[in-house]
Motif scaffolding. Structure first.
Motif, mmCIF file in Angstrom:
data_model
loop_
_atom_site.group_PDB
_atom_site.id
_atom_site.type_symbol
_atom_site.label_atom_id
_atom_site.label_comp_id
_atom_site.label_asym_id
_atom_site.label_seq_id
_atom_site.Cartn_x
_atom_site.Cartn_y
_atom_site.Cartn_z
ATOM 1 N N GLY A 184 22.527 -54.830 -13.064
ATOM 2 C CA GLY A 184 21.173 -54.408 -12.742
ATOM 3 C C GLY A 184 20.567 -53.477 -13.760
ATOM 4 O O GLY A 184 19.340 -53.405 -13.887
ATOM 5 N N TYR A 185 21.399 -52.759 -14.501
ATOM 6 C CA TYR A 185 20.866 -51.829 -15.494
ATOM 7 C C TYR A 185 19.852 -52.490 -16.427
ATOM 8 O O TYR A 185 18.836 -51.896 -16.766
ATOM 9 N N ASP A 186 20.160 -53.714 -16.861
ATOM 10 C CA ASP A 186 19.317 -54.381 -17.858
ATOM 11 C C ASP A 186 18.517 -55.540 -17.282
ATOM 12 O O ASP A 186 18.046 -56.404 -18.030
ATOM 13 N N ILE A 187 18.321 -55.563 -15.972
ATOM 14 C CA ILE A 187 17.521 -56.609 -15.342
ATOM 15 C C ILE A 187 16.079 -56.131 -15.236
ATOM 16 O O ILE A 187 15.769 -55.168 -14.524
ATOM 17 N N GLU A 188 15.188 -56.797 -15.957
ATOM 18 C CA GLU A 188 13.798 -56.356 -16.008
ATOM 19 C C GLU A 188 13.082 -56.581 -14.674
ATOM 20 O O GLU A 188 12.300 -55.738 -14.232
#
Length: 288
Positions: A149-153
């Motif tokens: 989720g950290y890099d899910i826009e």
């Protein structure tokens, strides 16, 4: 000690969702601008084997916390299951695990571990979330993300998909700082700029609150989590740092990186570790 977060507060869910997207976009733009070599379309291909873990292991605080939530008749969906770090041990204690993993390299590692340990109740699926047509829709009791989720826009849509898939609750394991930022201290020395950091656990909790969820979260004791932030030798840390800073194997910046990493590392307990260790949080919220 658990902290219970109410659903009351500002800013709005729309504002926080946009702020999340803006941080992810800034991080992606920076990586694309500074990247010295392609990842071949599967970022985890050279790293996947490092994410293998024994399904029968003990002493892992995160796994222990998940097993305390699990019930024998449960079906869990593990979104971004990786090499099965949690899917496989969970499968030993519950009815079924649906493992969602878009990386071919990670899926191969998970499938190999299934065979090695004779675990047959993990349903491995090639999907990338968020999606309008998830193969899991209300068929799981619990939806899990572990450092996903950290890099899910499109985080709002991702959470919608996650919450729609589970009938009882959602669970997230998140660090307060993204694993991609594990070498944030050396970025200025290598790239002459600060790293564009991704959101983490605190931002996720704030977003969930704004979306109307009653969130329970607590920090986990640091046990069984050596894989990401501890190294047997400085050279191991160098390899991770090179990848995190998007440098090629023959980069002209490697001597500079080596000096920066060696200054950063702390020796002790038979290995080397990073200072300013991130805090791992267990985050839970009901879906109905």
């Amino acid at each position: 000690m658990s902290e219970v977060y109410s659903s009351v507060g500002e800013p709005s869910a729309a504002q926080l969702t946009q702020a999340w997207a803006d941080r992810v976009a800034a991080n992606r733009e920076q990586a694309e601008r500074l990247r010295e070599e392609s990842d071949g379309g599967d970022h985890y291909r050279p790293l996947a084997s490092a994410f293998r873990a024994d399904p029968h292991r003990t002493g892992d605080s995160a796994l222990d916390a998940l097993l305390a939530i699990a019930e024998p008749g449960d079906t869990w969906v593990d979104v971004g299951a990786g090499a099965g770090r949690f899917s496989l041990p969970l499968a030993l204690h519950i009815k079924r695990v649906i493992a969602i993993e878009p990386s071919p390299a990670m899926r191969a590692e998970l499938a190999n571990l299934q065979i090695e340990h004779g675990i047959s109740n993990v349903d491995l699926r090639d999907e990338r979330w968020p999606t309008d047509e998830p193969s899991v829709d209300g068929t799981a009791d619990v939806a899990l993300i572990s450092h996903v989720g950290y890099d899910i826009e499109e985080m709002g849509a991702f959470l919608d998909t996650m919450e729609r898939s589970a009938t009882r609750e959602c669970v997230a394991l998140q660090y307060d700082r993204s694993p991609g930022s594990m070498f944030w201290q050396v970025w200025p020395a290598i790239h002459d700029e600060e790293q564009a950091e991704l959101p983490g656990a605190r931002e996720l909790i704030e977003l969930l609150r704004a979306r109307g969820a009653d969130v329970e979260a607590h920090e986990l004791e640091r046990r069984g989590d050596r894989q990401r932030f501890d190294f047997e030798a400085p050279e191991d840390a160098m390899d991770w740092a090179r990848r995190r800073l998007w440098l090629a194997q023959n980069s002209a910046k490697l001597p500079l990186l080596r000096n920066a990493v060696e200054e950063l590392l702390v020796e002790g307990d038979g290995g080397w570790s990073l200072p300013d260790q991130p805090k791992q949080m267990l985050i839970r919220w009901r879906t109905r």
